[in-house]
Design a protein around this motif. Structure first.
Motif, mmCIF file in Angstrom:
data_model
loop_
_atom_site.group_PDB
_atom_site.id
_atom_site.type_symbol
_atom_site.label_atom_id
_atom_site.label_comp_id
_atom_site.label_asym_id
_atom_site.label_seq_id
_atom_site.Cartn_x
_atom_site.Cartn_y
_atom_site.Cartn_z
ATOM 1 N N UNK A 191 0.845 -1.183 0.000
ATOM 2 C CA UNK A 191 0.000 0.000 0.000
ATOM 3 C C UNK A 191 0.884 1.238 0.000
ATOM 4 N N UNK A 192 0.477 2.318 -0.672
ATOM 5 C CA UNK A 192 1.312 3.513 -0.703
ATOM 6 C C UNK A 192 1.512 4.103 0.681
ATOM 7 N N UNK A 193 2.718 4.619 0.947
ATOM 8 C CA UNK A 193 3.032 5.229 2.237
ATOM 9 C C UNK A 193 2.300 6.556 2.382
ATOM 10 N N UNK A 297 -1.063 -9.996 -11.817
ATOM 11 C CA UNK A 297 -0.132 -9.251 -10.978
ATOM 12 C C UNK A 297 -0.811 -8.853 -9.677
ATOM 13 N N UNK A 298 -0.023 -8.754 -8.639
ATOM 14 C CA UNK A 298 -0.539 -8.318 -7.338
ATOM 15 C C UNK A 298 -0.569 -6.799 -7.304
ATOM 16 N N UNK A 299 -1.716 -6.243 -7.014
ATOM 17 C CA UNK A 299 -1.850 -4.796 -6.935
ATOM 18 C C UNK A 299 -1.916 -4.313 -5.506
ATOM 19 N N UNK A 300 -2.160 -3.008 -5.335
ATOM 20 C CA UNK A 300 -2.264 -2.417 -3.996
ATOM 21 C C UNK A 300 -3.468 -2.956 -3.236
ATOM 22 N N UNK A 301 -4.598 -3.098 -3.937
ATOM 23 C CA UNK A 301 -5.829 -3.510 -3.251
ATOM 24 C C UNK A 301 -6.365 -4.844 -3.758
ATOM 25 N N UNK A 302 -6.034 -5.213 -4.983
ATOM 26 C CA UNK A 302 -6.523 -6.476 -5.533
ATOM 27 C C UNK A 302 -5.634 -6.907 -6.688
ATOM 28 N N UNK A 303 -5.774 -8.156 -7.098
ATOM 29 C CA UNK A 303 -4.994 -8.668 -8.221
ATOM 30 C C UNK A 303 -5.592 -8.170 -9.533
ATOM 31 N N UNK A 304 -4.745 -7.961 -10.516
ATOM 32 C CA UNK A 304 -5.170 -7.529 -11.847
ATOM 33 C C UNK A 304 -4.604 -8.514 -12.857
ATOM 34 N N UNK A 305 -5.439 -8.945 -13.802
ATOM 35 C CA UNK A 305 -4.993 -9.864 -14.842
ATOM 36 C C UNK A 305 -4.803 -9.109 -16.146
#
Length: 488
Positions: A191-193, A297-305
């Protein structure tokens, strides 16, 4: 000797001849001029780099218009979704759609041309070619390392904003991925700082709450509604149930028949195509077949294909529109959009583009680098294609330096000349241009094995062909693509 992982490499068949086709915009029989290649498979990063050099895919076939030769120059166009602003006319399109779904208002407009917004576009050409007749067993590449003779390590530095993806074993045709961390840019896995200022405000609020003091936020004054809020203004009690489903389309998919029939109905009614030119075969070759390898790919809040998908627009149990999209590391690229002509009064072409902008906005929350919506080609010389420039803010790709420029700065140049460099800096160069050493490092498959072009040319020549390949695909792709040769 060095090895090449056959599961990760992008594999293409190059067509060395300059191609001419009928222009889909001005109908010049030989006016459309391009180079092309048939892709056995493409990694999403490689295709992202290709479209950033003016390439576009049509099924498995990828082509690049020769801008200075073609009759209607086609400029790659993208919209920055973070800076997108809704216009009044776009708000009207959304409100009309929501009103119809809510209570059926607007049905009286069907068939009444005076009440229907012109949402038709010229027939974008279906640029499809057959796979070259070359003996090539792709199955040998799966889960194997192929040896090749090394002629030197010519590594190319990658751009710091590039999303690097490494794949492992495939499962259910979707590969697990690990996103490499770069020295520049956010870590997509975290998650972004929070900024120091926000942390100070939060600490101050905690101290005040400890003293029993609460700070009430003043209601925002004239805060503009977001695109997402406009689109979602459909009550749960609406007359029709509207939904969008994202599917990986194939010939065996349960909705394949419905999709192909809708495509045929659209092509015949909107583009006047004969029935034998828009059947299941053409639908598959153009919009179902794809060289893109799907990766998650693993994202900040959920995976994206990443990969190619069909977004289906359903009204109750009726399929009324389909958006064919390529989800890539830094953008969503619109491949095609077709709809039921019976619902033309809803201006579905415009509505679909707004839905796609919001879709990119939602993806960028998980993958910050994915923040652009690519609309294909902008053809200023064709007035009906100028609608693509109405999404604010949009940029056009310079056909010589491959840098992006705001469309409002480009249109005065295009009013004077159909072909324009767009970049005012005459000293600016293509920073992704291949050197002779880069071209010698191009990977070539020949006679059931592969080597670098530096070795290949000693026996087969073709220096001009590969110099042209390097110029058109750029240094990044020259180092990552494997070209299947017809020699040997």
């Amino acid at each position: 000797m060095s090895a090449l992982n056959g599961e990760k490499i992008s594999i293409v068949h190059w067509f060395s001849d300059l191609e001419t086709h009928q222009c889909g915009y001005c109908k010049n029989q030989t006016g459309s001029v391009s180079y092309g290649m048939w892709a056995e498979r493409l990694n999403v990063e490689d295709y992202q780099n290709l479209i950033d050099r003016g390439w576009r895919r049509s099924g498995m076939y990828c082509y690049k218009p020769m801008m200075h030769l073609t009759c209607c120059p086609q400029y790659t166009i993208k919209c920055s979704v973070q800076d997108f602003k809704l216009s009044k006319s776009q708000k009207k399109v959304i409100k009309r759609f929501n009103k119809f779904v809510t209570n059926g208002t607007g049905q009286k407009d069907i068939g009444d041309a005076s009440n229907v917004a012109d949402d038709s576009t010229p027939h974008e050409p279906i640029m499809v070619r057959e796979k070259p007749n070359v003996v090539f067993d792709y199955s040998k590449f799966v889960n194997s390392d192929i040896k090749m003779e090394s002629i030197g390590d010519h590594s190319n530095p990658s751009c710091s904003s590039t999303v690097r993806i490494e794949t492992s074993c495939a499962r259910d045709d979707v590969e697990k991925t690990v996103v490499e961390k770069h020295s520049v840019g956010p870590d997509l896995c975290k998650a972004p700082c929070k900024k120091a200022k926000i942390l100070r405000i939060e600490r101050k609020q905690q101290k005040l709450r400890a003293k029993g003091i609460t700070l009430e936020k003043a209601p925002p004054v004239n805060e503009a509604k977001t695109l997402e809020e406009f689109l979602n203004e459909i009550p749960a009690t609406s007359k029709y149930k509207f939904k969008i489903q994202q599917e990986w389309m194939s010939r065996n998919h349960p909705t394949f028949k419905q999709s192909s029939q809708l495509f045929k109905k659209y092509q015949m009614a909107v583009h006047n195509e004969p029935a034998n030119e828009c059947g299941e075969k053409q639908f598959c070759e153009f919009l179902v077949d794809t060289p893109l390898k799907r990766v998650r790919v693993r994202g900040n809040s959920s995976a994206v294909t990443f990969g190619s998908f069909h977004q289906q627009y359903w009204l109750d149990d009726e399929l009324i529109a389909v958006a064919v999209l390529d989800i890539l590391p830094r953008c969503v690229s619109s491949v095609y959009f077709f709809y039921d002509p019976d619902y033309r009064f809803l201006t579905l072409g415009t509505y679909g583009s707004l839905r796609e902008v919001q879709f990119v906005q939602s993806l960028s929350k998980s993958v910050p680098a994915l923040k652009f919506y690519y609309m294909g080609f902008y053809i200023h010389s064709c007035p009906k294609m100028r609608y693509k420039g109405k999404l604010n803010s949009s940029f056009l790709l310079c056909p010589e330096t491959y840098q992006w420029f705001p469309i409002e700065k480009c249109t005065p140049k295009l009013e004077k000349e159909k072909y324009s460099r767009l970049n005012d800096d005459l000293d600016a160069l293509d920073e992704n241009l291949c050197t002779s050493r880069d071209i010698d490092s191009i990977k070539v498959w020949v006679s059931y094995s592969f080597t670098h072009f530096g070795n290949y040319k000693r026996k087969y020549g073709e220096e001009e062909v590969f110099e042209n390949i390097g110029r058109l695909v750029g240094r990044k792709n020259a180092s990552s693509l494997l070209f299947v040769s017809t020699k040997g």
